[in-house]
Design an enzyme around this catalytic site. Structure first.
Site, PDB file in Angstrom:
ATOM      1  N   ASP A  11      -1.536   1.784 -10.623  1.00 25.44           N
ATOM      2  CA  ASP A  11      -2.733   1.064 -10.246  1.00 25.44           C
ATOM      3  C   ASP A  11      -3.822   2.118  -9.967  1.00 25.44           C
ATOM      4  OD1 ASP A  11      -4.324  -1.190  -9.346  1.00 25.44           O
ATOM      5  OD2 ASP A  11      -3.945  -0.485  -7.313  1.00 25.44           O
ATOM      6  N   ASP A  13      -7.447   1.576  -7.795  1.00 23.13           N
ATOM      7  CA  ASP A  13      -8.011   1.486  -6.443  1.00 23.13           C
ATOM      8  C   ASP A  13      -6.903   1.287  -5.414  1.00 23.13           C
ATOM      9  OD1 ASP A  13     -10.247   1.395  -8.018  1.00 23.13           O
ATOM     10  OD2 ASP A  13     -11.188  -0.282  -6.993  1.00 23.13           O
ATOM     11  N   ASP A 173      -0.154  -0.443  -4.827  1.00 24.76           N
ATOM     12  CA  ASP A 173      -0.330  -0.582  -3.379  1.00 24.76           C
ATOM     13  C   ASP A 173      -0.427  -2.024  -2.910  1.00 24.76           C
ATOM     14  OD1 ASP A 173      -3.662  -1.058  -2.791  1.00 24.76           O
ATOM     15  OD2 ASP A 173      -3.022  -0.438  -4.778  1.00 24.76           O
TER      16      ASP A 173
END
Length: 221
Positions: A11, A13, A173
């Site tokens: 991922d 951000d 995240d």
């Protein structure tokens, strides 16, 4: 010894880059332009992690105001303008990201990025931090018809690189990352430091959990 994983997906951000300062700048610039009260990083943190559309909707909901269709278009135009402007104004790589990516690349892993961030902004962010060349492919929010938490982006990568889902490890995240990876049949690392609506990533039951990006090197070993 044959490596368990061949492709490592990431991922963007909240995983590779801490973009929270820039995302706060984006929404506060929109608010200021339209004479709305500004907000804090702590509040913005609870709005992000599921793509730009949801981020915008959460920001509008925060104002507590009801806007007509014309005003919503004006607000979204401002949002998109600032989102494209403040790409790497205040963002930073998380600790050990570049070194870990370089080590994985040296060890022969194929690295890819799968993010819901607008596709046109992915390369500028990666390039700004000098890591774009480490990746063999990237998918953004407009790259495919479906985005995370749908498994299609993971399956697309598996097909492109002719691997089984079990040969791909994804690092993210948020629960969107975990849901998408598990639905595709991929193992997934849940990072505890990112953006997950203030919900512990452990609750999503990723394959691995860590607060240290460098631990990815251990998980692939």
């Amino acid at each position: 010894m044959t490596k368990k994983y061949k492709v490592i997906g990431f991922d963007l951000d909240g995983t590779l880059v801490n973009t929270l300062p820039d995302l706060t700048l984006v929404v506060n610039s929109m608010f200021a332009e339209h004479r709305l009260p500004t907000t804090t990083q702590e509040k913005v943190l609870t709005w992000i992690g599921k793509g730009a559309d949801i981020f915008f909707q959460n920001a509008i909901a925060y104002t507590g105001q009801v806007f007509d269709a014309q005003k919503l278009v004006q607000l979204r135009t401002s949002f998109d303008k600032y989102y494209a402007t403040y790409v790497c104004e205040r963002s930073e790589l998380y600790p050990n990201v570049k070194q870990t990516l370089e080590a994985l690349k040296t060890q022969g892993y194929t690295l890819v990025v799968i993010t819901n961030k607008p596709t046109k902004l992915v390369e500028p962010v990666l390039s700004a931090f000098g890591i774009f060349e480490l990746f063999s492919e990237y998918l953004g929010g407009q790259s495919l018809p479906k985005t995370k938490p749908h498994p299609d982006p993971m399956l697309h990568i598996c097909e492109k690189f002719a691997i089984q889902p079990s040969e791909m490890l994804f690092v993210g995240d948020s629960e969107n990352d975990v849901i998408a990876a598990k639905a595709a049949g991929c193992d997934v690392v849940g990072l505890t430091y990112g953006y997950n609506y203030n919900i512990p990533i452990e609750q999503s039951n990723p394959t691995f959990v860590t607060s240290e990006f460098a631990d990815v090197l251990k998980f692939v070993g």
